[in-house]
Motif scaffolding. Sequence first.
Motif, mmCIF file in Angstrom:
data_model
loop_
_atom_site.group_PDB
_atom_site.id
_atom_site.type_symbol
_atom_site.label_atom_id
_atom_site.label_comp_id
_atom_site.label_asym_id
_atom_site.label_seq_id
_atom_site.Cartn_x
_atom_site.Cartn_y
_atom_site.Cartn_z
ATOM 1 N N GLY A 33 0.585 -0.960 -0.012
ATOM 2 C CA GLY A 33 -0.717 0.042 -0.592
ATOM 3 C C GLY A 33 0.695 0.894 0.145
ATOM 4 N N HIS A 49 1.286 8.373 -3.576
ATOM 5 C CA HIS A 49 -0.140 8.040 -4.058
ATOM 6 C C HIS A 49 0.124 8.348 -5.875
ATOM 7 C CE1 HIS A 49 -4.012 9.052 -4.610
ATOM 8 N NE2 HIS A 49 -4.568 8.061 -3.942
ATOM 9 N N LEU A 52 1.192 6.539 -8.140
ATOM 10 C CA LEU A 52 -0.003 5.008 -8.061
ATOM 11 C C LEU A 52 -0.829 4.802 -8.645
ATOM 12 C CD1 LEU A 52 1.114 3.868 -4.236
ATOM 13 C CD2 LEU A 52 1.451 2.731 -6.050
ATOM 14 N N ARG A 53 -1.617 6.645 -8.551
ATOM 15 C CA ARG A 53 -2.870 6.716 -9.139
ATOM 16 C C ARG A 53 -2.563 6.961 -10.627
ATOM 17 N NH1 ARG A 53 -6.550 5.909 -10.221
ATOM 18 N NH2 ARG A 53 -7.867 7.758 -10.369
ATOM 19 N N GLU A 56 -1.727 3.036 -12.448
ATOM 20 C CA GLU A 56 -3.367 2.485 -12.550
ATOM 21 C C GLU A 56 -4.103 3.059 -13.844
ATOM 22 O OE1 GLU A 56 -6.561 1.643 -9.825
ATOM 23 O OE2 GLU A 56 -5.151 3.528 -8.933
ATOM 24 N N LEU A 61 -0.299 -1.051 -12.937
ATOM 25 C CA LEU A 61 -0.202 -1.566 -11.830
ATOM 26 C C LEU A 61 -2.151 -1.756 -11.552
ATOM 27 C CD1 LEU A 61 1.108 0.809 -9.608
ATOM 28 C CD2 LEU A 61 2.216 -1.690 -10.583
ATOM 29 N N ARG A 63 -5.261 -2.213 -8.910
ATOM 30 C CA ARG A 63 -5.496 -2.086 -7.219
ATOM 31 C C ARG A 63 -6.159 -3.029 -6.549
ATOM 32 N NH1 ARG A 63 -7.831 3.403 -4.144
ATOM 33 N NH2 ARG A 63 -7.957 2.640 -2.249
ATOM 34 N N GLU A 64 -5.755 -3.770 -5.748
ATOM 35 C CA GLU A 64 -6.766 -5.103 -4.832
ATOM 36 C C GLU A 64 -6.761 -4.119 -3.600
ATOM 37 O OE1 GLU A 64 -4.758 -8.295 -6.146
ATOM 38 O OE2 GLU A 64 -5.194 -8.557 -8.273
ATOM 39 N N ASP A 66 -6.612 -2.194 -0.276
ATOM 40 C CA ASP A 66 -5.939 -0.979 -0.082
ATOM 41 C C ASP A 66 -4.334 -1.244 -0.441
ATOM 42 O OD1 ASP A 66 -7.484 0.085 1.620
ATOM 43 O OD2 ASP A 66 -6.647 -1.179 3.517
ATOM 44 N N GLY A 67 -4.707 -2.140 -1.947
ATOM 45 C CA GLY A 67 -2.698 -2.313 -2.380
ATOM 46 C C GLY A 67 -2.326 -2.396 -3.679
ATOM 47 N N TYR A 68 -1.769 -2.599 -3.931
ATOM 48 C CA TYR A 68 -1.279 -2.242 -5.552
ATOM 49 C C TYR A 68 -0.457 -3.927 -5.743
ATOM 50 C CZ TYR A 68 -3.139 2.436 -5.840
ATOM 51 O OH TYR A 68 -3.618 3.321 -5.298
#
Length: 257
Positions: A33, A49, A52-53, A56, A61, A63-64, A66-68
């Motif tokens: 996360g 964050h 990550l966004r 994604e 990536l 997202r699953e 709260d993690g990636y």
Amino acid sequence: MPPRTGNRPGRTIRSVKIAFSIIEVLKDENGVGVTELANELGHSKSTIHSHLRTLEEIEILVREGDGYRLSLQILDMANHVRDHAGNYEVVQNEVESLVEETGEIAHFGIEEYGQVAYLCKATGEQAVETASRVGTRQPMYSTSLGKAILAYLPDSHQEAIVDTMEFVSKTPKTISSREELYAELDRIAEQGYALDDEENIEGLRCVAAPVRNGPKVLGAISISGPSSRFTDERLHGELSDSVLRAANVIELNTKFS
């Protein structure tokens, strides 16, 4: 081209480095996360964050909870890289043929950033498993694949790679100096194949032959096994003959493909 060492002048983009640092972490561990990534990489949670966004959004990536995790798009990219790295089907067939013949582990590697990168690996029924994985890299001075490639590179390219080396002794038999390495490369050029005599992993010996297309070194192919089975007689006899034959098959198929 001489190896790239990562120290070339010019502007670099910090955000790209952060993005690939995230991918490196997720490569080894799924379900990480924002907080864990921020702590591990030393960046703020807002910075992580945002990256990550973005990753994604472009579907690198997934997202699953709260993690990636990495998406399968990474696998598709890897397959494209593999398929464009020379005559892959022929390489794979020869690696698998060596495994069928010996029951041991066979590899094909190429030079990348002054190291040997594994392009293909196959494991036989009696093989002693190693930590090598397709896509990972090892030092050229302590592996039969690396030394087989290095011995046949043009002098300028060879010297450029050796200049970047930091000789770390993985075992008591690891080559530990430029002088020792150059003496070994001369022997390899004379006999046509290279050995790893427990230089990378204690108890493991390997023999490799270079694969060339004219003056260009395409890579090298090897067999690895325990020293109890890889005696001097076998290494300098049937096993070296086997990798030389496999290298020759790849060379011929590359030349006429």
